[in-house]
Write a protein that holds these residues in place. Sequence first.
Motif, PDB file in Angstrom:
ATOM      1  N   HIS A  59      10.213   8.583  -6.002  1.00 44.18           N
ATOM      2  CA  HIS A  59       9.746   8.057  -4.728  1.00 44.18           C
ATOM      3  C   HIS A  59       9.702   6.522  -4.742  1.00 44.18           C
ATOM      4  CE1 HIS A  59       7.656   8.758  -0.956  1.00 44.18           C
ATOM      5  NE2 HIS A  59       6.922   7.704  -1.246  1.00 44.18           N
ATOM      6  N   THR A  60       9.790   5.923  -3.541  1.00 43.93           N
ATOM      7  CA  THR A  60       9.569   4.478  -3.414  1.00 43.93           C
ATOM      8  C   THR A  60       8.154   4.283  -2.890  1.00 43.93           C
ATOM      9  OG1 THR A  60      11.891   4.149  -2.877  1.00 43.93           O
ATOM     10  CG2 THR A  60      10.409   2.338  -2.370  1.00 43.93           C
ATOM     11  N   TYR A  61       7.279   3.733  -3.730  1.00 47.48           N
ATOM     12  CA  TYR A  61       5.890   3.528  -3.336  1.00 47.48           C
ATOM     13  C   TYR A  61       5.813   2.431  -2.285  1.00 47.48           C
ATOM     14  CZ  TYR A  61       0.834   3.088  -3.865  1.00 47.48           C
ATOM     15  OH  TYR A  61      -0.521   3.071  -3.636  1.00 47.48           O
ATOM     16  N   GLN A  66       6.399  -1.068  -3.173  1.00 44.28           N
ATOM     17  CA  GLN A  66       7.793  -1.417  -3.468  1.00 44.28           C
ATOM     18  C   GLN A  66       8.561  -1.801  -2.207  1.00 44.28           C
ATOM     19  OE1 GLN A  66       8.169   2.278  -5.921  1.00 44.28           O
ATOM     20  NE2 GLN A  66       9.536   0.996  -7.127  1.00 44.28           N
ATOM     21  N   TRP A  67       8.251  -1.130  -1.088  1.00 45.11           N
ATOM     22  CA  TRP A  67       8.898  -1.503   0.173  1.00 45.11           C
ATOM     23  C   TRP A  67       8.653  -2.980   0.463  1.00 45.11           C
ATOM     24  CZ3 TRP A  67      12.583   1.019   2.355  1.00 45.11           C
ATOM     25  CH2 TRP A  67      12.625   2.429   2.311  1.00 45.11           C
TER      26      TRP A  67
END
Lengths: 56, 489
Positions: free
Chosen positions: B170-172, B175-176
């Motif tokens: 997943h992209t936490y 991180q976005w």
Amino acid sequence: MFIWSFALISGITMVWLLAWAIRRGEFQNMREGARMIFDDQEPAGLVTDHFPGEPR
Amino acid sequence: MIAQPLPPAIGPEFEARVEVDGSSRAVVVLFWGTSLLWLTVASLAGIISSIKLHSPDFLGGIEWLTFGRIRAVHWDTAIYGFGGLAASGTLLWLQARLCQVRLPYRNLLLVGGVVFNIGILLGVIGILMGQSTGVETLEFPLWAMPLLVVPYVFIVIANFTMYFKKVTKHTYVSQWYLMAVTVWFPILVLSAEACTNLGAVDGVAQAIANWWYGHNVVGLFATPTGIAAAYYLIPKVIGKPIHSYHLSLLGFWSNAIFYNWAGTHHLTGGPLPAWTITLGVVGSLMMFIPVITIGINHHMTMLGSFHLLKTSPTLRFAVMGSMVYTLSSFQGSLEALRSHQEVTHFTHYTIGHVHFGMYGFFAPLMFAMMYYGMPRLMDQEWSSARLIRIHFWCTLVGMLIYVFAMCYAGIRQGLMMNDPAVPFLNIVRFTIPYLGLRTLGGVILLSGTIAFLINFIRIITPHKYTWATPTLLDSERDWRKVVAKEKEQ
């Protein structure tokens, strides 16, 4: 002209990125996503910071 | 205070995390450590500028310390020296941890960190020598800018390398924000330099580009890094996932869409087409969406855990930063309104707002990141809880004095300036005590920074000042208890 072309390219890139993220399933399993910062050693429910040298 | 060796590692995940932290240690400590040195320089320059406003003869005979130069040094060292380095250190450490990969290009990033610092130093010398470009927030002479831009390219490459090699699926949400910063910031700098100092456009278009950059360097560089830190630290410290992950993503995408348009509100009343100003006002008001989502999320995540503010230094700074984010963003959105600017434009109120955001929101979150990260990077604890408390209270009290003095004085100043019956000199005399309060606030903030710097120097001095029970090792002990309890059940 430079600014408008730049704005257009940036806008299209952002929309493409959003579509890419949706296709990649980034907006599914939100519950799992929110918990990814925890692991076996630092599980949810564990406080991981306090003032040094002081009782908790 | 007794130095103690680390206990044996526990499990593969612990070892993996220690390896990731170890790989980023030198780079992150370089970035964070030098960011604090620049914060000290920025604070000193800010105090000198502040004193000059109520005591104009102060250091008046020294050409290179005139207000126009030292004030530019204050802002540029604060935004690039402290902000740039603290945010980059945070970005690299957080991204490595969240991707669960080793920090790549370690030596390149170390060289980049040194070059970035040299670039800022040369930029400061250039400004002090009278070579400022005169463009707000881009005052560094053009010849110094490549030394800032090239190292940032290394950071961008390292960031994307980590992301595409990530072990996690997943992209936490943090991180976005971090990925977005690395895309937005180089675009901002290069476009703004092209449109201002390199002269790609003329006249009011230059002013638009200047304030588009001036506003976005805070909103699309400092703000996303601060929010990324808050979204990691608050849940991680209290051991509770974010209240609503959906809201956090809505906050990110609405921030990405709306913030970029807000900059032109700085030019209200200027000789621009009215629609450009209106666009800035609308963009600013739309920012209520991400700000409310982020505010709700942070508050609801903290609900039931506020008692931990007594015991966690990281949480104190992170919660202070998050609360001020909501307050200063509300203030900023309302400030964009023409009716509001009729009073506050060209007054000290704006200075109060900028410092509310930078020293009430961004800086505390960077401090929180360092308080949480440094013991884990250095494998030893902060040497003094008292110094942490001094730092926290100086930051909070100094910031409140500063912001109150500037905002209150700014409103009164604006109301008086709108009254043609009030002589201008009377308005200047009215502001003097508040400018004095501003200097006091600045001195208190600097005192806190010095307390932090002492603690920081001690923690990077191995085996000299180490508590017998380091915080991070306590976590491991707690983990053992959790496992033992689960086994019993």
